[in-house]
Design an enzyme around this catalytic site. Structure first.
Site, short mmCIF file in Angstrom:
data_model
loop_
_atom_site.label_atom_id
_atom_site.label_comp_id
_atom_site.label_asym_id
_atom_site.label_seq_id
_atom_site.Cartn_x
_atom_site.Cartn_y
_atom_site.Cartn_z
N ASN A 61 65.57 33.26 8.31
CA ASN A 61 64.59 32.24 8.68
C ASN A 61 64.63 32.02 10.20
O ASN A 61 65.62 31.51 10.73
CB ASN A 61 64.90 30.91 7.98
CG ASN A 61 63.96 29.80 8.45
OD1 ASN A 61 62.79 29.77 8.09
ND2 ASN A 61 64.47 28.89 9.28
N GLU A 62 63.58 32.42 10.88
CA GLU A 62 63.26 32.09 12.27
C GLU A 62 64.19 32.71 13.31
O GLU A 62 64.06 32.40 14.51
CB GLU A 62 63.18 30.57 12.47
CG GLU A 62 62.08 29.92 11.66
CD GLU A 62 61.81 28.47 11.98
OE1 GLU A 62 60.75 27.97 11.58
OE2 GLU A 62 62.66 27.84 12.63
N ASN A 63 65.09 33.60 12.93
CA ASN A 63 66.02 34.15 13.92
C ASN A 63 65.37 35.20 14.83
O ASN A 63 65.70 35.28 16.02
CB ASN A 63 67.25 34.73 13.22
CG ASN A 63 68.06 33.65 12.53
OD1 ASN A 63 67.88 32.47 12.78
ND2 ASN A 63 68.94 34.06 11.63
N SER A 86 61.23 35.67 8.49
CA SER A 86 60.05 34.82 8.49
C SER A 86 60.22 33.81 9.60
O SER A 86 61.21 33.07 9.63
CB SER A 86 59.92 34.11 7.13
OG SER A 86 58.73 33.36 7.07
#
Length: 810
Positions: free
Chosen positions: A407-409, A453
């Site tokens: 997530n978002e990395n 994502s």
């Protein structure tokens, strides 16, 4: 035959020389709470008073009696230890562990005595790893990326910092002889009505020379195979299988699979349920960019999704029944996809079982979120081990349709200043673009994988490019008006949302002695977002008349109601716009479905399980059929959205009205939308509302059109061309009556905008069966109240005290 002995009794927790009774599965916080050592960290500001718990080492102990003979080997099995621990039996070190997301097995044949599990503080473990590997950036100040533990234990912008430890899953002894089933990897496919199952089996032996046989059955279909060394494959073909479908597209038939291992008799059995379906992810390029569309059994799907966080900051408290309740709430709201977010867990088997049964597609993140993760040891080996275990564990579930790397990395590396700070150090890219896709391709080749994502598919593009792959839309909540959702048509919106406080009864329970105000001490403590109240205030001020000095204690009820209205309006603005652009946009995943404690957050269901107005709004937004009025170009378009399989056609009744209730112009317009399609109907220019005193109403009768709408119901879309703060609303006038069984009927004499019955203000156990509703003059709505013992005594005056609606500026 393998025998299992649970070890769930007789545990103690060592605390300052005392032996406290301990619950296993459980955790330190819940044991200390049960013993009266700490206050409830969910109430008031107690969270800060118990912060010391996460900084201490803890020991759990019990006694293992001598194990009777009759088996060649006995294993001690922990399904989950949170997180860094040494396990000793009768003083002998069995092993050290450092991963909450894995199970652990130890051979204790012939051993007995005192069993101790000595947990090191997660802070101590994380800080030691950070000291060896070097500093890595993250979005929060806590060191969660340095150990394999649920990241949100360390706090998030909706969660408390309650860093616990404990035996959070089952513990047992497994007694066995000759061989046992160590792992089963089911590859399930279907082609032309024939279901194929390959069961790839690993076995562990205590006797190398024994000849082993595998057998399996699905219904009346049986097959056998021999074990070659430590493995074998059993293949079954099942004719004329019934396909498993997402909810709204078909049924969810599940098939029982049984596998057994034999040698001169039965040695071990493995049982699961599977479903036959195909899943693809269409990432093809077109004139709009590159897509991200789930295709199940050949059917492209607009995903109506919600993001899922752990339902309790202490996940050992989440029961099978609680999973079913929460996921049934999701399904009842029209949701067909649940994204298990990467700052949490690989969830319990119960979670995926319920999703299988309800037809909820599952998007599963690997547990990485909002941080640069070191790729060196000891973390790299743990990451691969947990991934291999959990991919195989979850493979049988037909609901699981996607593995997501993080997530978002990837976004964080590009946009949040990480690249410069890292100065070449590892940060997780090798996991997301190397290790994890390799593990998924090797073990679970029938499911798609995406590196993260958001992700646009290539470093040649910005990771959060809305025209490619998945997109997270957070500029709106952080800096802009929610009307700006209409400025873009992302290919797939994997995160977006708007905050609101929890239900009134939830606040009263969490802050029992506080005079509630938006900025009262307890309210601020239960608001974890950066400038969260400021964003709530600015979001309100763009749409509603608000006091220049802010809301005071006396304004709390009004602030509470308006922020909940604004949350529902904001999410509606996004979903209506994006659904109207299907198939260019192929899904929305609201942040978020649930909460892990009582808090002001983006959730639709608060930390006490109460449904906020957003939850009821999702029922409308995620219904198969939806009308929405959208500004397009120089005018208005009525988008007729039909996600049902059957075509939908009929006539639309359009009325341009004044806020006083007069019909200024009217017309009937024909429409026709094919199955799983959207039709745009241009609104005639003379029907477009002009100025602050006019609005447009569009009604469509659904009778005779199928789709499960309950023939005869009316779908409505409303369009007000200016924000509420500019609208000269009449003072709302309506009659209220209360009938038997908690039926509250409201009859409007004026325009009544966003009427809401807050049933929990009547009694904490009470709830209403619907959320916000707008009534035109002369219209009537009946709202059902349930869950309150005194329903038959509910009168009109009491019901009116819990009714709220938009009012004119003071």
């Amino acid at each position: 035959m393998l025998d299992v002995t649970p070890i769930d009794e007789g545990w103690i927790l060592r605390h300052d020389g005392a032996a406290l009774p301990a619950t296993v599965p459980g955790c330190v916080h819940t044991d200390l709470l049960a013993a009266g050592i700490i206050p409830d960290p969910f109430l008031g500001r107690n969270e800060t008073d118990v912060a010391w718990v996460g900084r201490r080492d803890w020991t759990y102990e019990t006694t293992l009696a001598p194990i009777p003979g009759g088996h060649e080997q006995t294993d001690l099995v922990f399904d989950g230890l949170d997180t860094a621990a040494e396990i000793r039996l009768d003083g002998q070190l069995l092993g050290s562990v450092r991963n909450m997301h894995r199970s652990h097995r130890f051979d204790i044949t012939g051993l007995s005595g005192r069993l101790s599990v000595n947990f090191r503080s997660a802070y101590g473990e994380a800080e030691a790893v950070r000291g060896r590997l070097g500093e890595r950036p993250n979005a929060y100040p806590e060191p969660f990326q340095y150990l394999r533990k649920m990241a949100c234990s360390f706090g998030w912008d909706w969660g408390p910092t309650l860093v616990t430890a404990g035996i959070w899953k089952r513990v047992r002894l497994e007694h066995w002889s000759t061989a046992r089933i160590a792992r089963v990897r089911p590859i399930v496919t279907v082609e032309q009505g024939v279901g194929r199952v390959e069961l790839h089996v690993d076995v562990e032996r205590s006797r190398v020379e024994a000849g082993l046989t595998l057998g399996a059955r699905i219904g009346g279909v049986r097959a056998e195979a021999t074990v070659d060394g430590t493995g074998g494959v059993v293949r079954l073909e099942v004719p004329d299988v019934d396909l498993w479908w997402p909810r709204g597209y078909g049924e969810q038939p599940l098939y029982d699979v049984e596998l057994w291992l034999s040698h001169e008799g039965l040695l071990d059995i493995w049982r699961r349920r599977i479903g036959f379906r195909s899943v693809e992810l269409d990432r093809g390029s077109d004139e709009h960019g590159s897509g991200f569309t789930f295709v199940v059994n050949g059917e492209p799907i607009f995903a109506r999704g919600v993001n899922w966080i752990p339902d309790d900051v202490f996940p050992s408290r989440i029961t099978r029944e609680r999973y079913r309740t929460r996921l049934t709430q999701a399904a009842d709201a029209g949701v067909d996809l649940v994204r298990v977010w990467g700052g949490g867990l690989y969830e319990s088997e119960h979670f995926y079982d319920v999703c299988d049964e309800l037809g909820l597609l599952v998007w599963q993140d690997f547990p990485f979120a909002c941080a640069a993760y070191p790729e060196e040891q000891p973390l790299r080996g743990e990451v691969e081990a947990e991934a291999r275990e959990n991919v195989v564990r979850l493979m049988p579930h037909p609901s699981l349709v996607l593995w997501n790397g993080n997530n978002e990395n990837l976004w964080g590396f590009r946009d949040w200043g990480w690249e410069q700070r890292l100065a070449g150090n590892s940060w997780g890219e090798g996991y997301y673009l190397g290790l994890l896709p390799r593990v998924v391709a090797e073990l679970d080749p029938t499911r798609p994988y995406t590196p993260g994502s958001p992700w646009s598919g290539s470093w040649d593009r910005h990771p959060n490019d809305p025209a490619h792959g998945t997109h997270h839309s957070w500029e709106v909540w952080n800096r802009e008006d929610y009307a700006d959702y209409r400025l873009h048509v992302p290919r797939f919106v994997a995160e977006f949302g708007w905050q609101a406080p929890p239900a009134y009864a939830t606040l009263r329970r969490a802050l029992p002695d506080e005079e509630l105000a938006p900025d009262s001490p307890g309210m601020l403590h239960h608001q974890k977002a950066d400038d969260g109240n400021g964003k709530l205030f600015r979001g309100l001020a763009r749409h509603f008349p608000v006091p220049e000095q802010g809301f005071t204690e006396g304004d709390f009820d009004r602030w509470h109601y308006l922020t909940q209205v604004n949350q529902a309006r904001a999410v509606a603005a996004g979903i209506e716009h994006w659904r109207s652009h299907w198939p260019v946009c192929a899904g929305t995943i609201v942040w978020q479905l649930n909460d892990c404690w009582p808090v002001t957050s983006w959730a639709a269901i608060d930390g006490d399980g109460r449904e906020k107005p957003l939850y009821h709004e999702l029922k409308r937004l995620y219904a198969d059929r939806l009308l929405t009025l959208q500004p397009r170009g120089e005018g208005l378009v009525l988008a007729v959205i039909n996600q049902a399989a059957e075509p939908w056609s009929g006539r639309l009744a359009l009325r341009r009205m004044s806020v006083e209730g007069d019909v200024l112009a009217a017309a009937d317009v024909e429409f026709a939308a094919g199955g799983r399609a959207v039709a745009d109907v241009r609104v005639p220019k003379e029907l477009e509302p002009v100025g602050a005193k006019e609005f447009l109403v569009a009604d469509a009768n659904t009778a005779g059109n199928g789709g499960g709408d309950g023939g005869g119901s009316v779908l409505r879309a409303l369009h007000f061309p200016v924000p509420d703060r500019e609208i000269p609303y009449p003072r709302p006038q309506f009659d209220v009556s209360a009938g038997p069984g908690g039926r509250v009927t409201v009859t409007a004499h004026t325009l009544v905008r966003d009427l809401l019955l807050q049933a929990d203000r009547l009694a904490p156990s009470a709830s209403a069966d619907r959320g916000l509703v707008t009534l035109l003059p002369g219209e009537q709505v009946t709202i059902g109240v349930r869950g309150w013992e005194a329903l038959d005594q509910l009168d009109a005056e009491t019901a009116r005290s819990a009714l709220y609606c938009v009012e004119p500026a003071r």
